[in-house]
Design a protein around this motif. Structure first.
Motif, PDB file in Angstrom:
ATOM      1  N   THR A 106      -3.646  24.298 -11.626  1.00 49.50           N
ATOM      2  CA  THR A 106      -5.054  24.357 -11.997  1.00 49.50           C
ATOM      3  C   THR A 106      -5.440  23.172 -12.857  1.00 49.50           C
ATOM      4  N   TYR A 107      -6.661  22.665 -12.609  1.00 50.20           N
ATOM      5  CA  TYR A 107      -7.184  21.564 -13.415  1.00 50.20           C
ATOM      6  C   TYR A 107      -7.570  22.037 -14.808  1.00 50.20           C
ATOM      7  N   PHE A 108      -7.524  23.341 -15.033  1.00 49.44           N
ATOM      8  CA  PHE A 108      -7.788  23.895 -16.359  1.00 49.44           C
ATOM      9  C   PHE A 108      -6.503  24.012 -17.185  1.00 49.44           C
ATOM     10  N   THR A 167       5.833  16.133  -6.842  1.00 46.70           N
ATOM     11  CA  THR A 167       5.034  15.141  -6.107  1.00 46.70           C
ATOM     12  C   THR A 167       4.663  15.673  -4.734  1.00 46.70           C
ATOM     13  N   ASP A 168       3.521  15.237  -4.274  1.00 50.36           N
ATOM     14  CA  ASP A 168       2.991  15.643  -2.985  1.00 50.36           C
ATOM     15  C   ASP A 168       3.676  14.856  -1.871  1.00 50.36           C
ATOM     16  N   VAL A 169       4.060  15.564  -0.823  1.00 54.54           N
ATOM     17  CA  VAL A 169       4.595  14.877   0.354  1.00 54.54           C
ATOM     18  C   VAL A 169       3.566  15.033   1.470  1.00 54.54           C
ATOM     19  N   PRO A 197     -14.034  17.674  -3.776  1.00 55.03           N
ATOM     20  CA  PRO A 197     -13.866  16.855  -4.990  1.00 55.03           C
ATOM     21  C   PRO A 197     -12.502  16.159  -5.050  1.00 55.03           C
ATOM     22  N   PHE A 198     -11.456  16.816  -4.560  1.00 52.82           N
ATOM     23  CA  PHE A 198     -10.125  16.183  -4.533  1.00 52.82           C
ATOM     24  C   PHE A 198     -10.144  14.942  -3.644  1.00 52.82           C
ATOM     25  N   ARG A 199     -10.811  15.055  -2.514  1.00 51.28           N
ATOM     26  CA  ARG A 199     -10.849  13.913  -1.600  1.00 51.28           C
ATOM     27  C   ARG A 199     -11.627  12.749  -2.212  1.00 51.28           C
ATOM     28  N   ASP A 200     -12.589  13.044  -3.077  1.00 50.71           N
ATOM     29  CA  ASP A 200     -13.236  11.981  -3.852  1.00 50.71           C
ATOM     30  C   ASP A 200     -12.226  11.388  -4.828  1.00 50.71           C
ATOM     31  N   ALA A 247       6.713  24.542  -1.213  1.00 47.86           N
ATOM     32  CA  ALA A 247       6.028  24.346   0.067  1.00 47.86           C
ATOM     33  C   ALA A 247       4.586  24.837   0.003  1.00 47.86           C
ATOM     34  N   TYR A 248       3.660  23.961   0.382  1.00 49.03           N
ATOM     35  CA  TYR A 248       2.294  24.418   0.612  1.00 49.03           C
ATOM     36  C   TYR A 248       2.386  25.205   1.919  1.00 49.03           C
ATOM     37  N   SER A 249       2.653  26.492   1.802  1.00 50.59           N
ATOM     38  CA  SER A 249       2.969  27.279   2.993  1.00 50.59           C
ATOM     39  C   SER A 249       1.718  27.726   3.723  1.00 50.59           C
ATOM     40  N   PRO A 269       5.570  19.414  -0.001  1.00 50.32           N
ATOM     41  CA  PRO A 269       4.902  19.026   1.243  1.00 50.32           C
ATOM     42  C   PRO A 269       3.586  19.772   1.404  1.00 50.32           C
ATOM     43  N   SER A 270       2.490  19.000   1.480  1.00 50.04           N
ATOM     44  CA  SER A 270       1.156  19.610   1.549  1.00 50.04           C
ATOM     45  C   SER A 270       0.490  19.317   2.886  1.00 50.04           C
ATOM     46  N   ASP A 271       1.275  18.872   3.835  1.00 48.73           N
ATOM     47  CA  ASP A 271       0.760  18.329   5.092  1.00 48.73           C
ATOM     48  C   ASP A 271       0.550  19.371   6.185  1.00 48.73           C
ATOM     49  N   ALA A 297     -13.336  23.983   2.794  1.00 50.58           N
ATOM     50  CA  ALA A 297     -14.442  23.084   2.426  1.00 50.58           C
ATOM     51  C   ALA A 297     -14.387  22.739   0.945  1.00 50.58           C
ATOM     52  N   TYR A 298     -13.583  23.462   0.199  1.00 51.53           N
ATOM     53  CA  TYR A 298     -13.532  23.284  -1.256  1.00 51.53           C
ATOM     54  C   TYR A 298     -12.606  22.156  -1.710  1.00 51.53           C
ATOM     55  N   TYR A 299     -12.017  21.407  -0.757  1.00 49.56           N
ATOM     56  CA  TYR A 299     -11.186  20.256  -1.136  1.00 49.56           C
ATOM     57  C   TYR A 299     -12.030  19.011  -1.425  1.00 49.56           C
ATOM     58  N   GLN A 335      -5.354  26.624  -7.573  1.00 49.69           N
ATOM     59  CA  GLN A 335      -6.798  26.712  -7.817  1.00 49.69           C
ATOM     60  C   GLN A 335      -7.337  25.293  -7.638  1.00 49.69           C
ATOM     61  N   ILE A 336      -8.000  25.066  -6.528  1.00 54.96           N
ATOM     62  CA  ILE A 336      -8.267  23.684  -6.112  1.00 54.96           C
ATOM     63  C   ILE A 336      -9.527  23.093  -6.749  1.00 54.96           C
ATOM     64  N   SER A 337      -9.731  21.841  -6.389  1.00 56.30           N
ATOM     65  CA  SER A 337     -10.813  21.060  -6.989  1.00 56.30           C
ATOM     66  C   SER A 337     -12.175  21.736  -6.867  1.00 56.30           C
ATOM     67  N   GLY A 338     -12.476  22.290  -5.703  1.00 59.28           N
ATOM     68  CA  GLY A 338     -13.786  22.912  -5.507  1.00 59.28           C
ATOM     69  C   GLY A 338     -13.959  24.185  -6.323  1.00 59.28           C
ATOM     70  N   ASN A 347     -11.798  16.265   9.204  1.00 59.01           N
ATOM     71  CA  ASN A 347     -11.458  17.588   9.717  1.00 59.01           C
ATOM     72  C   ASN A 347      -9.956  17.743   9.945  1.00 59.01           C
ATOM     73  N   LYS A 348      -9.356  18.685   9.228  1.00 64.52           N
ATOM     74  CA  LYS A 348      -7.908  18.871   9.316  1.00 64.52           C
ATOM     75  C   LYS A 348      -7.550  20.180  10.026  1.00 64.52           C
ATOM     76  N   ALA A 349      -8.455  20.626  10.885  1.00 65.63           N
ATOM     77  CA  ALA A 349      -8.305  21.960  11.496  1.00 65.63           C
ATOM     78  C   ALA A 349      -7.096  22.077  12.425  1.00 65.63           C
TER      79      ALA A 349
HETATM   80  C1  PBG Z   1      -3.751  16.770   0.964  1.00 72.36           C
HETATM   81  C2  PBG Z   1      -4.076  17.509  -0.273  1.00 72.36           C
HETATM   82  C3  PBG Z   1      -5.314  18.102  -0.534  1.00 72.36           C
HETATM   83  C4  PBG Z   1      -5.231  18.675  -1.793  1.00 72.36           C
HETATM   84  C5  PBG Z   1      -3.949  18.422  -2.296  1.00 72.36           C
HETATM   85  N1  PBG Z   1      -3.237  17.698  -1.327  1.00 72.36           N
HETATM   86  C6  PBG Z   1      -6.582  18.212   0.197  1.00 72.36           C
HETATM   87  C7  PBG Z   1      -6.703  17.884   1.599  1.00 72.36           C
HETATM   88  O1  PBG Z   1      -6.089  18.533   2.425  1.00 72.36           O
HETATM   89  O2  PBG Z   1      -7.451  16.935   1.885  1.00 72.36           O
HETATM   90  C8  PBG Z   1      -6.378  19.413  -2.410  1.00 72.36           C
HETATM   91  C9  PBG Z   1      -6.326  19.767  -3.803  1.00 72.36           C
HETATM   92  C10 PBG Z   1      -7.623  20.131  -4.393  1.00 72.36           C
HETATM   93  O3  PBG Z   1      -8.659  20.256  -3.715  1.00 72.36           O
HETATM   94  O4  PBG Z   1      -7.625  20.337  -5.613  1.00 72.36           O
HETATM   95  N2  PBG Z   1      -2.428  16.470   1.165  1.00 72.36           N
END
Ligand code: PBG
Length: 337
Positions: free
Chosen positions: A325-327, A124-126, A212-215, A200-202, A173-175, A208-210, A285-288, A229-231
């Motif tokens: 991966t979504y595949f 699970t994502d934290v 579709p996930f944010r949708d 860990a999402y290290s 943790p993906s934060d 910019a490829y996130y 391999q992310i959504s984008g 913007n998460k810069a």
């Molecule tokens: C945020 C989070 C994101 C993804 C997983 N967890 C994107 C973001 O930082 O907004 C992206 C995954 C994807 O694009 O497939 N905690």
């Protein structure tokens, strides 16, 4: 003249590419179903199929369909799933209170999956982004212009404990807050969850490829903009050395698995990490990345099956031990056939 031209070569690498049999003997990287982790989106109730527009073939699943999908994944040899909740907008607030609801959607999802298929690894994502009205991964500071690190980490540690209690194998943790891996490790241990691991999402880049996930989880809409913007917490895509700094900090703080995200555009980072640590390296391999292969295939510009395979092969060849991966399901199906 051209007809009789011949080189006096000792080395002719093409010799080993001459037949399918020879090519298979010298193949260096092989994909298998156990390489994959399937990210899955969970929603409350609703029965009609809820496909994500920018991710063809990816659906938001209610608990019943989620369990069915997990069974299918397990059957084709995919060992793990990573769960992401999409919350009803009226359950979101400024400080992501919903993340600490002991009966939250994602916690119910974990319990349902673990009950149905105990052998399946559940991750699970934290992070607070599914739970906040602004779509950020943490709570904002007093002036509202940045995510506050330490206060966010305090909430994330509680979130991780709830997830561990619900039965997840790994919290992820993906934060990208500083110090969160160490804080989560200590909190889990103190709460009696020393067997719950940390993926860990290290090295998570500000990509910019996130989109579709944010949708998919609704964090972009919540923020009222596609330019969330998460810069100030996700890494600058220009930086390579910094990725090592992040990964080695996470390792020292107790991470069990180190992740690079995105994957395909960051193969150099995957390779760097592979060489810098003995911990398992994961790549996402992310959504984008998924969306662009599908989009080009729809236009008839790329071959979906071949690009899917090549994109994942490249990530593994770069040094990833496992790939989100979504595949996942379709690749495992193809590999099993
Ligand atoms: C945020 C989070 C994101 C993804 C997983 N967890 C994107 C973001 O930082 O907004 C992206 C995954 C994807 O694009 O497939 N905690």
């Amino acid at each position: 003249m051209a007809d009789s031209f011949s080189l006096d070569l000792t080395q002719r690498p093409r010799r080993l590419r001459r037949t399918a049999s020879l090519r298979s003997m010298v193949e260096e990287t092989v994909l298998r179903p156990a390489d994959f982790i399937a990210p899955l989106f969970v929603v409350e109730g609703r029965n009609e199929p809820d496909e994500i527009a920018s991710m063809p073939g990816v659906f938001r699943l209610n608990l019943q369909d989620l369990v069915r999908e997990c069974r299918a994944l397990h059957q084709v040899g995919v060992p793990a799933v990573a769960l992401f909740p999409r919350l009803d907008p009226n359950l979101k607030d400024e400080i992501g209170t919903g993340a600490l609801d002991e009966d939250s959607l994602v916690l119910r999802a974990v319990r349902a999956v673990k009950k149905a298929i105990p052998e399946l690894t559940v991750i699970t994502d934290v992070a607070l982004d599914p739970y906040t009205t602004h779509g950020h991964d943490g709570v904002l500071n007093a002036s509202g212009d940045d995510v506050e690190n330490d206060r966010t980490v305090g909430i994330l540690t509680q979130m991780a404990i709830l997830q561990a209690r619900a039965g997840v194998d790994l919290v992820a943790p993906s934060d990208m807050m500083d110090g969160r891996v160490g804080a989560i490790r200590r909190a889990l241990d103190a709460a009696g969850h020393s067997n719950t691991g940390i993926m860990a999402y290290s090295a998570k880049f500000n990509s910019a490829y996130y989109g579709p996930f944010r949708d998919a989880v609704g964090s972009a809409q919540a923020a009222g903009t596609r330019l969330l913007n998460k810069a100030t917490y996700q890494m600058n895509p220009a930086n390579r050395r910094e990725a090592l700094t992040e990964a080695l900090l996470d390792e020292a703080e107790g991470a069990d698995i180190l992740m690079v995200k995105p994957a395909g555009m960051y193969l150099d980072i995957i390779r760097d990490l592979r060489e810098a640590t003995r911990k398992p390296v994961a790549a996402y391999q992310i959504s984008g990345e998924y969306a662009q292969i599908h989009a080009a295939a729809r236009l008839g510009w790329l071959d979906l099956a071949r690009c899917r395979h090549e994109s994942l092969l490249a990530i593994k060849r770069a040094g990833a031990d496992m790939i989100l991966t979504y595949f996942a399901r379709e690749m495992a199906q193809v590999l099993k056939a």
